[in-house]
Design an enzyme around this catalytic site. Structure first.
Site, PDB file in Angstrom:
ATOM      1  CG  HIS A   1       1.732 -14.423 -33.552  1.00 15.18           C
ATOM      2  ND1 HIS A   1       1.938 -13.725 -32.387  1.00 15.18           N
ATOM      3  CD2 HIS A   1       1.163 -13.527 -34.413  1.00 15.18           C
ATOM      4  CE1 HIS A   1       1.509 -12.480 -32.531  1.00 15.18           C
ATOM      5  NE2 HIS A   1       1.037 -12.344 -33.741  1.00 15.18           N
TER       6      HIS A   1
ATOM      7  CB  CYS B   1      -7.536 -16.425 -26.307  1.00 15.02           C
ATOM      8  SG  CYS B   1      -7.494 -17.653 -24.979  1.00 15.02           S
TER       9      CYS B   1
ATOM     10  CD  GLU C   1      -1.925 -11.378 -24.559  1.00 12.10           C
ATOM     11  OE1 GLU C   1      -1.487 -12.412 -25.082  1.00 12.10           O
ATOM     12  OE2 GLU C   1      -1.992 -11.220 -23.326  1.00 12.10           O
TER      13      GLU C   1
ATOM     14  CB  THR D   1      -1.833 -14.701 -22.044  1.00 10.98           C
ATOM     15  OG1 THR D   1      -1.622 -14.526 -23.447  1.00 10.98           O
ATOM     16  CG2 THR D   1      -3.071 -13.962 -21.600  1.00 10.98           C
TER      17      THR D   1
ATOM     18  CB  CYS E   1      -2.858 -18.567 -20.601  1.00 14.55           C
ATOM     19  SG  CYS E   1      -1.846 -19.324 -21.858  1.00 14.55           S
TER      20      CYS E   1
ATOM     21  CB  SER F   1       4.961 -17.927 -31.849  1.00 14.09           C
ATOM     22  OG  SER F   1       4.601 -18.638 -30.685  1.00 14.09           O
ATOM     23  CB  SER F   2       4.993 -14.104 -27.302  1.00 17.76           C
ATOM     24  OG  SER F   2       5.440 -13.944 -25.985  1.00 17.76           O
TER      25      SER F   2
HETATM   26  S1  SF4 Z   1      -1.581 -19.162 -25.455  1.00 12.30           S
HETATM   27 FE1  SF4 Z   1      -3.027 -18.942 -23.738  1.00 12.30          FE
HETATM   28  S2  SF4 Z   1      -3.904 -16.900 -23.956  1.00 12.30           S
HETATM   29 FE2  SF4 Z   1      -2.927 -17.418 -25.910  1.00 12.30          FE
HETATM   30  S3  SF4 Z   1      -4.544 -18.324 -27.146  1.00 12.30           S
HETATM   31 FE3  SF4 Z   1      -3.556 -19.998 -26.061  1.00 12.30          FE
HETATM   32  S4  SF4 Z   1      -4.757 -20.302 -24.175  1.00 12.30           S
HETATM   33 FE4  SF4 Z   1      -5.279 -18.294 -25.016  1.00 12.30          FE
END
Ligand code: SF4
Length: 342
Positions: A50, A105, A135, A173, A203, A231-232
């Protein structure tokens, strides 16, 4: 780091870690390598990550972004984005004989696997996350008959479950750690036997960026988060900065979106960036700040990250067969797309 234009009463606190995470870098490199290896066009379902700049740069190199697999010509190659896809999307791609490269991911895949496992054990699964986010759609699609999405702490009151003693939560995440913990607290109030997932679903990159911005925000008159509106994790950083004590907090896609009046009367400006943001966009923001007297840049580091993920399996196999699989990608620390658009 200090740039030439500076006013001793003005400074920038630059969050670290910030910007690209391992999952985003892998997804972007996957599209870059696919373009190099197979040639354009390479189709990409949804935005690979994003970020507007990343998407525009890859599009200029020959990537074609589509919303659904039925927009991809039969038999063509398509990359699935870092946010993950549901089994229904894999099935739709297979029905059209598409050649897929799955850039989900690995940390999102982990959450998918949890959903599948808990559904097979007949749990009701409460997926904390934002309805409509790609997601969440992908994870939900793994076991729709077992999953309910919980969008906020307030949504807890409306939930109905089959068996309050066979209930587990998982999450998107890229959420705010604090808000998620508040949602879990309210869930547990209503359902005391609610079980926790075996490990954190939010994450490492999301958590690290929030910790860093929390550390600098109390000292800042303004915090600027570089990141796109969809972008969350970037949007969460804007909120976390405000909650942590920044007087004001803004999100921009790039330096051109900054309104210099935000700096009126300010002496400390915080800067961070979301996990899908190439560092070049942050450098542009720092240059602009220097032009406004904020040339003294002090890094506030709360963690060091060195995680890297290997490229998607399908792509690795083709690169290996042709002898072009990179042995030690980007040991110099350079991230993908950390250059001007072609
Ligand atoms: S923000 Fe976290 S879950 Fe998302 S792509 Fe990056 S490492 Fe992976």
């Amino acid at each position: 780091m200090t740039t030439s234009t500076s006013d001793t009463s003005k400074r920038v606190l630059l969050a670290a870690p910030r910007g690209y995470c391992a999952g985003v870098d892998r997804a972007v490199v996957a599209v870059e390598k696919a373009l190099e290896h197979y040639g354009a066009p390479v189709y990409v379902r949804k935005e690979i990550v994003h970020n507007k700049y990343v998407v525009e740069t890859l599009a200029a190199r020959g990537a074609i972004f589509v919303n659904e697999t039925d927009e991809v010509p039969e038999g063509a190659r398509v990359v699935f984005s870092a946010h993950g896809v549901s089994p229904a999307v894999h099935a739709a791609a297979e029905a059209r004989s598409l050649q897929t490269i799955d850039a989900t991911c690995p940390l999102v895949t982990k959450v998918h696997k949890e959903a599948v496992r808990f559904a097979s054990e007949d749990y009701d699964i409460l997926l904390i996350g934002h309805e409509g986010h790609e997601e969440v759609e992908g994870t939900y699609g793994e076991a729709p008959e077992h999953i309910q999405v919980v969008g906020s702490p307030d949504a807890v009151a409306d939930l109905e479950v089959r068996d309050p003693d066979r209930l587990i939560w998982i999450s998107q995440t890229t959420l705010s750690v604090d808000e998620t913990m508040e949602t879990v607290r309210r869930l547990r109030e209503r359902f005391p036997n609610l079980q926790d997932p075996p490990s954190d679903d939010i994450c490492y990159a999301t958590q690290n960026r929030q910790v860093a911005v929390k550390k600098l925000a109390p000292e800042c008159d303004v915090v600027i988060t570089v990141g796109s509106a969809n972008s969350s994790n970037s949007v969460r950083l804007v909120e976390v900065a405000l909650d942590a004590g920044a007087r004001s907090s803004y999100r921009v896609d790039n330096a051109a979106e900054i309104d210099p009046s935000w700096f009126d009367g300010a002496s400390t400006v915080g800067v961070t960036s979301g996990a899908s943001v190439p560092e070049i966009l942050v450098r542009d923001v720092l240059e602009l700040l220097a032009q406004h007297g904020f040339g003294d840049v002090q890094e506030v580091r709360t963690a060091t990250e060195d995680l890297m993920f290997s490229l998607p399996r399908e792509l690795r196999a083709d690169l290996k067969a042709s002898g072009s699989l990179p042995q030690a990608p980007r040991r110099d620390g350079r991230r993908s797309l950390d250059v001007q658009p072609a």
